[in-house]
Design a protein around this motif. Structure first.
Motif, PDB file in Angstrom:
ATOM      1  N   LEU A  48      78.050  47.590  12.571  1.00 21.22           N
ATOM      2  CA  LEU A  48      78.922  46.524  12.072  1.00 21.22           C
ATOM      3  C   LEU A  48      80.257  46.520  12.807  1.00 21.22           C
ATOM      4  O   LEU A  48      80.799  45.455  13.120  1.00 21.22           O
ATOM      5  CB  LEU A  48      79.145  46.693  10.568  1.00 21.22           C
ATOM      6  N   TYR A  53      84.222  42.130  14.042  1.00 23.33           N
ATOM      7  CA  TYR A  53      84.816  41.292  13.003  1.00 23.33           C
ATOM      8  C   TYR A  53      85.643  42.175  12.074  1.00 23.33           C
ATOM      9  O   TYR A  53      85.268  43.324  11.817  1.00 23.33           O
ATOM     10  CB  TYR A  53      83.727  40.554  12.207  1.00 23.33           C
ATOM     11  N   MET A  55      86.893  44.251   9.121  1.00 22.73           N
ATOM     12  CA  MET A  55      86.026  44.832   8.102  1.00 22.73           C
ATOM     13  C   MET A  55      86.766  45.889   7.291  1.00 22.73           C
ATOM     14  O   MET A  55      87.565  46.660   7.822  1.00 22.73           O
ATOM     15  CB  MET A  55      84.795  45.459   8.767  1.00 22.73           C
ATOM     16  N   HIS A  73      80.873  47.590   2.487  1.00 24.30           N
ATOM     17  CA  HIS A  73      81.603  46.910   3.559  1.00 24.30           C
ATOM     18  C   HIS A  73      81.954  45.491   3.125  1.00 24.30           C
ATOM     19  O   HIS A  73      81.141  44.815   2.481  1.00 24.30           O
ATOM     20  CB  HIS A  73      80.766  46.841   4.853  1.00 24.30           C
ATOM     21  N   LEU A  75      83.055  42.196   5.149  1.00 26.07           N
ATOM     22  CA  LEU A  75      83.157  41.706   6.531  1.00 26.07           C
ATOM     23  C   LEU A  75      83.713  40.294   6.532  1.00 26.07           C
ATOM     24  O   LEU A  75      83.247  39.430   5.789  1.00 26.07           O
ATOM     25  CB  LEU A  75      81.765  41.733   7.173  1.00 26.07           C
TER      26      LEU A  75
END
Length: 212
Positions: A48, A53, A55, A73, A75
């Protein structure tokens, strides 16, 4: 001659019966070990982060009557927020994830049936709070199951196994399309609020004083 023919037919029938019995015998699926499960969590986080991105990780929010809400998470996608949670580690077979059901059911290693709250419903207090403050922000939820999981329900949109997660996130990004400028301000306020809530949830409540 007839006896030989009868014996041959009987042997064929027995073979077919045994083959059928073996084919319908429940498949024993070995659950992932604690070490494998933790390795999957670590790998998921690394994958991820490679998407680049914004997060947040390991978010905890006091959900009132719903208790402590945990999100692995959060995101920030181009035009939406994705909250990722984890299914129980002891999932070792078929999983039923009806979208509107209160609980999702799965098979444990000992072949008993386990259940846990539908993640979308469990996160509902947090989702409602986000939508109340940022009505234009789309909130998505994805629950990641161990690799041993086998989905029975069709068209499961809020659950996946680890190997499918990144592909699904990229599909969400493509669906979002262009970067939403309103998300910049929303994410700044939202991420700060989630960090503060997580810190408050992790702080032990002060013990009451004894009367004396």
């Amino acid at each position: 001659m007839d006896l030989i023919t009868f014996s041959a037919i009987a042997l064929v029938v027995i073979t077919l019966v045994v083959t059928f019995a073996l084919s319908v015998k429940p498949k024993r699926v070995k659950p992932v070990s604690a070490r494998q499960y933790n390795a999957e969590l670590f790998k998921r986080r690394m994958e991820l982060e490679e998407l680049s991105y914004p997060m947040l990780n390991d978010i905890k929010v006091n959900g009132g009557k719903a208790g402590l809400i945990r999100v692995d998470h959060v995101l920030r996608l181009p035009a939406s927020i994705l909250m990722i949670t984890s299914a129980p580690a002891d999932v070792a077979g078929q999983v039923r994830c009806p979208q509107n059901a209160g609980h999702w059911k799965y098979v444990r290693p000992d072949h008993t049936v386990g259940a846990f709250i539908n993640p979308v419903l469990q996160l509902h207090p947090l989702i409602s709070a986000i939508r109340g403050r940022f009505p234009l922000v789309r909130v998505r939820v994805m629950c990641v199951f161990p690799r041993a999981a086998e989905f029975v329900s069709a068209n499961v949109k809020t659950a996946c196994v680890p190997d499918d997660l990144i592909r699904l996130v990229r599909e969400m990004v493509a669906e979002d399309g262009a970067q939403n400028q309103g998300m910049d301000a929303a994410w700044e306020s939202l991420s700060l609020a989630l960090k503060q809530s997580s810190a408050a949830a992790a702080t032990p409540a002060p013990k009451g004083r004894r009367a004396g």
